[in-house]
Design a protein around this motif. Structure first.
Motif, PDB file in Angstrom:
ATOM      1  N   VAL A  27     -17.265 -24.731  -5.879  1.00 29.81           N
ATOM      2  CA  VAL A  27     -18.073 -23.669  -6.475  1.00 29.81           C
ATOM      3  C   VAL A  27     -18.625 -24.224  -7.788  1.00 29.81           C
ATOM      4  O   VAL A  27     -17.853 -24.636  -8.666  1.00 29.81           O
ATOM      5  N   THR A  28     -19.947 -24.258  -7.911  1.00 32.59           N
ATOM      6  CA  THR A  28     -20.585 -24.809  -9.102  1.00 32.59           C
ATOM      7  C   THR A  28     -20.804 -23.709 -10.139  1.00 32.59           C
ATOM      8  O   THR A  28     -21.438 -22.692  -9.838  1.00 32.59           O
ATOM      9  N   LEU A  29     -20.276 -23.924 -11.328  1.00 32.12           N
ATOM     10  CA  LEU A  29     -20.312 -22.918 -12.398  1.00 32.12           C
ATOM     11  C   LEU A  29     -21.618 -23.017 -13.182  1.00 32.12           C
ATOM     12  O   LEU A  29     -21.635 -23.120 -14.412  1.00 32.12           O
ATOM     13  N   ARG A  30     -22.706 -22.992 -12.460  1.00 32.40           N
ATOM     14  CA  ARG A  30     -24.041 -23.060 -13.038  1.00 32.40           C
ATOM     15  C   ARG A  30     -24.970 -22.187 -12.203  1.00 32.40           C
ATOM     16  O   ARG A  30     -24.589 -21.706 -11.128  1.00 32.40           O
ATOM     17  N   ASP A  31     -26.200 -22.018 -12.685  1.00 28.04           N
ATOM     18  CA  ASP A  31     -27.174 -21.200 -11.961  1.00 28.04           C
ATOM     19  C   ASP A  31     -28.049 -22.043 -11.043  1.00 28.04           C
ATOM     20  O   ASP A  31     -28.883 -21.495 -10.314  1.00 28.04           O
ATOM     21  N   GLU A  32     -27.894 -23.366 -11.109  1.00 30.92           N
ATOM     22  CA  GLU A  32     -28.636 -24.259 -10.235  1.00 30.92           C
ATOM     23  C   GLU A  32     -27.858 -25.561 -10.125  1.00 30.92           C
ATOM     24  O   GLU A  32     -26.920 -25.799 -10.897  1.00 30.92           O
ATOM     25  N   THR A  33     -28.231 -26.391  -9.165  1.00 32.88           N
ATOM     26  CA  THR A  33     -27.597 -27.696  -9.034  1.00 32.88           C
ATOM     27  C   THR A  33     -28.639 -28.730  -8.630  1.00 32.88           C
ATOM     28  O   THR A  33     -29.577 -28.424  -7.893  1.00 32.88           O
ATOM     29  N   GLU A  34     -28.473 -29.951  -9.134  1.00 35.36           N
ATOM     30  CA  GLU A  34     -29.329 -31.055  -8.725  1.00 35.36           C
ATOM     31  C   GLU A  34     -28.918 -31.611  -7.362  1.00 35.36           C
ATOM     32  O   GLU A  34     -29.680 -32.326  -6.726  1.00 35.36           O
ATOM     33  N   TRP A  35     -27.709 -31.264  -6.917  1.00 33.06           N
ATOM     34  CA  TRP A  35     -27.203 -31.747  -5.622  1.00 33.06           C
ATOM     35  C   TRP A  35     -27.378 -30.654  -4.571  1.00 33.06           C
ATOM     36  O   TRP A  35     -26.419 -30.106  -4.037  1.00 33.06           O
ATOM     37  N   THR A  36     -28.643 -30.360  -4.286  1.00 31.39           N
ATOM     38  CA  THR A  36     -28.961 -29.227  -3.407  1.00 31.39           C
ATOM     39  C   THR A  36     -28.442 -29.412  -1.991  1.00 31.39           C
ATOM     40  O   THR A  36     -28.150 -28.432  -1.301  1.00 31.39           O
ATOM     41  N   GLU A  37     -28.308 -30.667  -1.548  1.00 30.35           N
ATOM     42  CA  GLU A  37     -27.838 -30.911  -0.181  1.00 30.35           C
ATOM     43  C   GLU A  37     -26.382 -30.488   0.002  1.00 30.35           C
ATOM     44  O   GLU A  37     -25.967 -30.141   1.112  1.00 30.35           O
ATOM     45  N   THR A  38     -25.585 -30.482  -1.092  1.00 29.16           N
ATOM     46  CA  THR A  38     -24.202 -30.026  -0.955  1.00 29.16           C
ATOM     47  C   THR A  38     -24.146 -28.525  -0.706  1.00 29.16           C
ATOM     48  O   THR A  38     -23.235 -28.033  -0.030  1.00 29.16           O
ATOM     49  N   VAL A  39     -25.118 -27.798  -1.258  1.00 28.15           N
ATOM     50  CA  VAL A  39     -25.205 -26.358  -1.004  1.00 28.15           C
ATOM     51  C   VAL A  39     -25.728 -26.100   0.403  1.00 28.15           C
ATOM     52  O   VAL A  39     -25.185 -25.278   1.155  1.00 28.15           O
ATOM     53  N   ALA A  40     -26.794 -26.821   0.778  1.00 32.27           N
ATOM     54  CA  ALA A  40     -27.386 -26.633   2.115  1.00 32.27           C
ATOM     55  C   ALA A  40     -26.393 -26.951   3.217  1.00 32.27           C
ATOM     56  O   ALA A  40     -26.452 -26.361   4.308  1.00 32.27           O
ATOM     57  N   SER A  41     -25.468 -27.866   2.949  1.00 29.23           N
ATOM     58  CA  SER A  41     -24.501 -28.266   3.971  1.00 29.23           C
ATOM     59  C   SER A  41     -23.287 -27.342   4.029  1.00 29.23           C
ATOM     60  O   SER A  41     -22.431 -27.498   4.914  1.00 29.23           O
ATOM     61  N   GLY A  42     -23.199 -26.396   3.083  1.00 28.14           N
ATOM     62  CA  GLY A  42     -22.105 -25.434   3.113  1.00 28.14           C
ATOM     63  C   GLY A  42     -20.844 -25.857   2.386  1.00 28.14           C
ATOM     64  O   GLY A  42     -19.870 -25.098   2.344  1.00 28.14           O
ATOM     65  N   TRP A  43     -20.834 -27.057   1.770  1.00 25.42           N
ATOM     66  CA  TRP A  43     -19.647 -27.515   1.055  1.00 25.42           C
ATOM     67  C   TRP A  43     -19.625 -27.060  -0.399  1.00 25.42           C
ATOM     68  O   TRP A  43     -18.602 -27.161  -1.072  1.00 25.42           O
TER      69      TRP A  43
END
Length: 349
Positions: free
Chosen positions: A296-312
């Protein structure tokens, strides 16, 4: 004649990435490396120990520059790096990531017409309130070689008109993780020391200025972590910046398992056996995926968008994805060797 590479590092994530590339340089004929440590991370647990554990050669130049505002720190680094570059006369200056050390190294080199190679180029959070975002953008536009970890990073550069010298090499952090995992499993006793059982705790880190410098934001982050701690232990290696901010603002950390910052092998073991990770660190988001631990990323955005898209991974205020899939962009653990091969073949003669 050998190709002379001058590496600029200063912060924990850079030590880890540089360790992988430095090993590849030592394994390659015709290359030589000189390292500058700016001193941005000066705590022994956040600096010296990483060099020992990851077998990084001792820096030839240690600047001992830390503290102060962004302009003050970056300016002092710039002043100190320039004469070293003039004396060393490197073929390449290699910088990593997005810190003030990254910006100072790339700017000093570019002004002296020394080509810059940026490892982890092309990342964008699209939040210019983050100092790291500004450092990334400027560094990418000063660089001659751009070593991108993902196709998204390449697309980000192309959108800004940067298409020359761009290479998708994968992620050197993955190389470092694979190297460290076996050593951590056999060499780290952190779980026994903290009396933790594998799979019975979560791991958290908080250090970014956007979370530590804003009182309301820091309180919200700590509240979130305390909510997670109701059902299991949440281990928080406490960054000095966060410790000082919490004390200054009167934010209580009671209810979290606070420990001192730890070395890379101890952190790798803690991460590998955690049930979940809560972090505002870009590097730890990826490391969590490498260990197949949800984040869980404690920010409002992430530069590692593929980790979000992949569900991890998910943003702390974002939706939860139930389906997880592997990410194929980070390479096979040979990214550092591709970086070194390109540094050797593209070096100006």
């Amino acid at each position: 004649m050998s190709v002379k590479i001058l590496t600029v590092v200063g912060a924990r994530p850079q030590f880890i990435k540089a360790a992988a590339v430095s090993r590849a340089i030592r394994e390659t004929d015709g290359l030589a490396e000189v390292m500058i440590h700016t001193g941005q991370h000066f705590d022994a647990n956040m600096s010296d120990l990483f060099f020992e554990e990851l077998s990084i050669p001792k820096p030839k130049h240690h600047l001992d520059i830390n503290g102060g505002g962004h302009g003050d720190m970056t300016g002092r680094m710039l002043m100190a790096i320039e004469p070293i570059l003039l004396a060393e006369k490197p073929d390449w200056v290699v910088v990593y990531g997005d810190t003030n050390s990254t910006l100072a190294g790339s700017l000093a080199a570019a002004k002296l017409h020394i080509p810059v190679a940026h490892v982890e180029a092309g990342l964008r959070s699209f939040n210019r309130r983050m100092p790291e975002e500004l450092n990334r953008i400027v560094t990418d536009h000063l660089s001659t070689l751009h070593f991108c970890p993902t196709a998204t990073a390449i697309a980000n550069l192309a959108a800004e008109g940067v298409t020359e010298g761009v290479h998708h090499v994968g992620d050197v952090m993955y190389d470092a993780t694979m190297f460290a995992l076996e050593k951590a499993e056999t060499g780290s006793g952190i779980l026994a020391e903290l009396q933790l059982e594998p799979g019975q705790y979560a791991l958290a880190t908080v250090h970014r200025a956007e979370n530590t410098d804003d009182p309301e934001r820091l309180r919200d982050v700590v509240k979130f972590l305390l909510e997670q701690a109701r059902g299991r232990t949440v281990v928080l290696p406490l960054h000095p910046r966060t410790r000082h901010a919490a004390a200054r603002l009167g934010v209580s950390l009671d209810g979290l398992r606070i420990i001192e910052p730890v070395g890379y092998l101890d952190m790798a073991k803690l991460l590998h056996h955690a049930t979940e990770v809560y972090t505002d660190s870009g590097g730890l988001q990826k490391e969590a995926y490498f260990h197949r631990v949800p984040c869980v990323t404690l920010r409002d955005e992430t530069e590692w968008t593929e980790t979000v898209a992949s569900g991890w991974n998910r943003l702390w205020k974002g939706p939860v994805k139930s389906v997880r899939r592997d990410i194929n962009e980070y390479g096979t653990g040979r990214a550092a060797h591709d970086v070194v091969r390109l540094l050797g073949s593209c070096a100006p003669r």
